[in-house]
Write a protein that holds these residues in place. Structure first.
Motif: not given
Lengths: 424, 392
Positions: B4-7, B188-190, B250-252
């Motif tokens: 995952n992208r981290v924001v 990032r790893a969920g 996470s971006e999501a």
């Protein structure tokens, strides 16, 4: 052949090396023998004068070279000893471990002997802190810097064992040891590394630490009979026993451990945590954060309540903890809780604070390997409000395939581990 | 394994430069010529003091405020700013599932009691008995809780109801580096969807200076930019009170709840150089490359002024792209240093600020606002961390 991945397709995390030091002695075999014999490591304190103290007993590690050299030095030696034993067992003792290091350790600060010394030698025209400052700068000595550095112990240990990357030093109070294991498990599950070393060490039992806990009314004052003072789940329990110790666990992906032919000592199947927002020292009256942490650990392990056949309790012997732990366990396990054995190692070794979660994880794994439940000693006067099988006073043979180990701490810290004897 | 992208969706910052994002944006765009410094209280050392803070804005209950020493109050306050900035303050369900990693040092001792004991120790031979006598009668019972490292996180749980998890990392600058690294790696790893991460440091306490003094790190005399401090003035470090907290998602997760991403956080590159034998400058160059630095980027440096580490950082990074060392303005914030560097880097890219030099000739001019900024923290004695922060 068991699978190398768990119910969530993550790498299974095995334990391939363990080391432990407590007031009972150095090494897991010596400790285990005394533990199942129901021996207590609690003694009258000989390290510092006892004048003016309400509590004069503790579970000190008083037999090491660093035992009289202050919290930072002793915590360091404890961590090294436990790590060395674990690495030797796992076969990684060559100084090139290559995995990350997670160290649960107490907060440290310049100890009083150093303060007195700096003050005595400092410029007479200055007073108090200013005088310490001036003398500290004039001396510019490594030992003073080190005893106030939280990073120094992990730095040394990382260097000695050849750990990879920046070591993590952490504190979640009395749950620290469990958190170190959880961080290591997560790193392996992420694929950051095939292996990691989790260590919990605590050599911080100074007079000041004792006084601070005393002022919070947290300690037993049953000074007349040190070995009888820690009595988790008893009606007359009156506080915990300050203690020192360390444990280390080499954690490894089952796949990597199997590939190199390592002996699998057990599996860390699940970790759960939940913070409490109720109070700085007291837990929420309904036990909901502890309950949530236990359930999270079970869910993480992919196990139902019926899979647990022994609980290694946090069991501090404080009126509050043991009541809350009973409430939480009964809520999660229901009627069956009356028959699941649950015992507290702290009845013998006291509360090793930052190390407790790691030490109790090692003893949990040994419980499964040896098929013996360590007792809760000093259980002469059961609390009628706590209807538990605490394995009173005498160890008991039992085949155990899954253990829940609880750790709860000041500041709303709750961390639970589920360990199994075999990979599934 | 997920990737995952981290924001970054929330920023809380406090330093001598002021309280909150606006004060720091203003300082980035137009750094004050003479940042607030207290030269008297701890002379011959200077510290950058806290600005005036209305604690009740983030810690409404007086009782809660009283239960904390300054560093905890500061951290709890700043965590509240970050939650508010992320639109998560008082969002009970998302705070109850939010993970937390706090970088913390030791708390604050009761200087009055300590000084009393020290003064009395000159007249007594039984110092250990004196200690027992004074500590058991004069210590406030609750002071212990104001000293325990993990009680900053504990107070954040109590005041802001962040209870998904609570972990405290210790170890000076490395604690702040690892805190961000692990919070972001988990996302990032969920293993986590949203996390609060940061640290707080109260420099205005004799115990906080004591360790620096023992290591020979403190700078004396006039405060010069961190890159330009001389060994003849001591060890180069001027400390400052401050705190920084970030909300990472996470971006999501951010998208789902309609929260704008202020910046994208790259993977943290961390290291444990053996300073006595490794070439620190060479290691820093290699770390910056791994963090994907390139021309046109800005470096928001957490350089402390500590002579050797700062020299290595200037040799490694100043030639790659323009560097701005905020400690010149705020002082060094120890555990909070890396989160603070990331906060400023995120503000610079999110708001398109082109910061002028903070007073050192080493800090070359930038001609256009950066889309990417590297945040760095090189520990005084150990621990190195860098991370790239990008405009979404």
């Amino acid at each position: 052949m068991s699978s190398f991945v768990d119910h969530l397709r993550r790498p299974v995390v095995a334990v391939t090396g363990m080391g432990v030091v407590t007031s009972l002695g150095v090494g897991k075999h010596d400790n285990w023998a005394k533990l199942i014999a129901g021996q207590s490591g609690i003694r009258r304190i000989g390290r510092f004068p006892l004048d003016h103290l309400n509590t004069t007993i503790a579970g000190l590690v008083d037999f090491l070279p660093a035992s009289s050299r202050g919290p930072s030095a002793l915590t360091g030696e404890l961590a090294h000893l436990a790590a060395r034993e674990a690495l030797e067992e796992s076969g990684f003792s060559g100084g090139d471990f290559g995995g990350p290091l997670f160290l649960a350790a107490p907060p440290v600060e310049l100890d009083w002997r150093q303060r007195f010394e700096l003050h005595a030698d400092g410029p007479a025209e200055l007073a108090g802190g200013a005088r310490l400052l001036a003398e500290a700068e004039r001396r510019n000595t490594e030992s003073i810097w080190r005893s106030g550095s939280f990073f120094a112990i992990a730095d040394d240990l990382a260097e000695e064992i050849g750990a990879r990357g920046l070591p993590v030093t952490l504190s979640t109070a009395c749950a620290s040891g469990a958190t170190a294991i959880q961080l290591a498990v997560e790193a392996i599950r992420r694929g950051d590394s095939d292996r990691a070393l989790a260590v919990g060490a605590d050599g911080s039992a100074t007079a000041e630490a004792l006084i601070r806990f005393s002022l919070l009314s947290a300690l037993s004052t049953n000074n007349a009979a040190p070995e009888k003072a820690s009595k988790p789940f008893s009606r007359d329990r009156d506080g915990f026993i300050l203690a020192e110790g360390a444990a280390a666990l080499v954690l490894e992906s089952l796949e990597a451990a199997t590939a190199r032919g390592a002996t699998i000592l057990g599996v860390i199947a699940g970790c759960g945590e939940k913070a409490d927002d109720f109070h700085r020292t007291r837990s929420k009256p309904d036990g909901s954060p502890a309950i949530a942490a236990i359930r999270a650990a079970l869910a993480d392990a992919g196990l139902g309540e019926d899979a647990i056949d022994y609980v290694n309790a946090h069991g501090t012997s404080t009126p509050e903890n043991d009541k809350m732990e009973h409430l939480s366990l009964s809520t999660v396990f229901g009627e069956r809780m009356k028959t699941i054995p649950v015992s507290s190692n702290k009845s013998m070794i006291g509360h090793t604070l930052s190390a407790a979660g790691a030490i109790e994880a090692v003893f949990s794994l040994m419980t499964m390997r040896e098929s013996v439940l360590p007792p809760t000693i000093n259980h002469d006067n059961p609390d009628p409000a706590i209807d538990l099988d605490v394995v009173p006073n005498v160890a008991r043979k039992a085949r155990v395939s899954a253990v829940l180990s609880n750790s709860f701490g000041f500041g709303g810290q709750n961390a639970c581990l589920v360990m199994t004897r075999e990979p599934r | 394994m997920e990737d995952n992208r981290v924001v970054i969706t929330g920023i809380g910052v406090v330093s001598a430069l002021g309280v909150g994002v606006d004060a720091h944006l203003a300082a980035l765009a137009a750094p004050p010529e003479s940042p607030p410094v207290d030269r008297n209280r701890f002379a011959p050392y200077c510290v950058h003091p806290l600005p005036e803070i209305d604690w009740s804005l983030q810690i409404p209950k007086r009782g809660d405020q009283r239960q904390m020493e300054t560093w905890q109050r500061l951290g709890t306050f700043t965590a509240g700013l970050a939650l508010q900035d992320a639109g998560l303050k008082d969002n009970e369900s998302l705070c109850a599932t939010m993970d937390m990693i706090v970088a913390a040092g030791g708390g604050e001792r009761d200087t009055e009691v300590d000084n009393l004991i020290l003064a009395e120790s000159l007249n007594r031979n039984d110092r250990e008995v004196l200690l027992n006598e004074k500590l058991s009668t004069d210590l406030r019972p609750t002071l212990f809780l104001a000293q325990l490292s993990n009680l900053l996180a504990g107070n954040i749980s109590i005041v802001h109801k962040v209870t998904g998890s609570s972990r405290t990392f210790m170890g000076e600058e490395a604690a702040g580096i690892s805190a961000v690294e692990y919070a972001a790696s988990r996302i990032r790893a969920g293993q986590s969807t949203h996390a609060l991460v940061g640290g707080a440091y109260n420099a205005e306490h004799v115990d906080m200076l004591l360790n620096y003094a023992a290591g020979g790190y403190l700078h004396r005399g006039v405060v010069a930019p961190v890159w330009n401090r001389a060994a003849s003035d001591g060890g180069g470090v001027v400390t400052g009170s401050g705190a920084a907290f970030l909300v990472l998602e996470s971006e999501a997760h951010a998208r789902e709840r309609g929260a704008p991403a202020l910046a994208i956080l790259g993977p943290v590159v961390s290291g444990r150089a053996r300073r006595r034998r490794d070439d620190l400058a060479a290691m820093l160059i290699s770390m910056a490359r791994r963090a994907a630095i390139r021309e046109g980027d800005l470096t928001i440096s957490g350089a402390s002024g500590a002579l050797e580490a700062t020299k290595a950082e200037s040799a490694a990074l100043a030639s790659i792209c323009p560097v701005r060392a905020f400690s010149t303005l705020t002082g060094h914030m120890k555990e909070a240093q890396f989160p603070f560097a990331i906060a400023l880097a995120a503000l610079a890219v999110a708001h398109g600020v082109t910061p002028p030099s903070f007073g050192s000739p080493l800090e070359s001019a930038m001609h256009s606002p950066p889309a990417r900024a590297l945040a760095t923290t090189i520990g005084l004695r150990h621990g190195e961390g860098m991370v790239m922060v990008e405009k979404p």
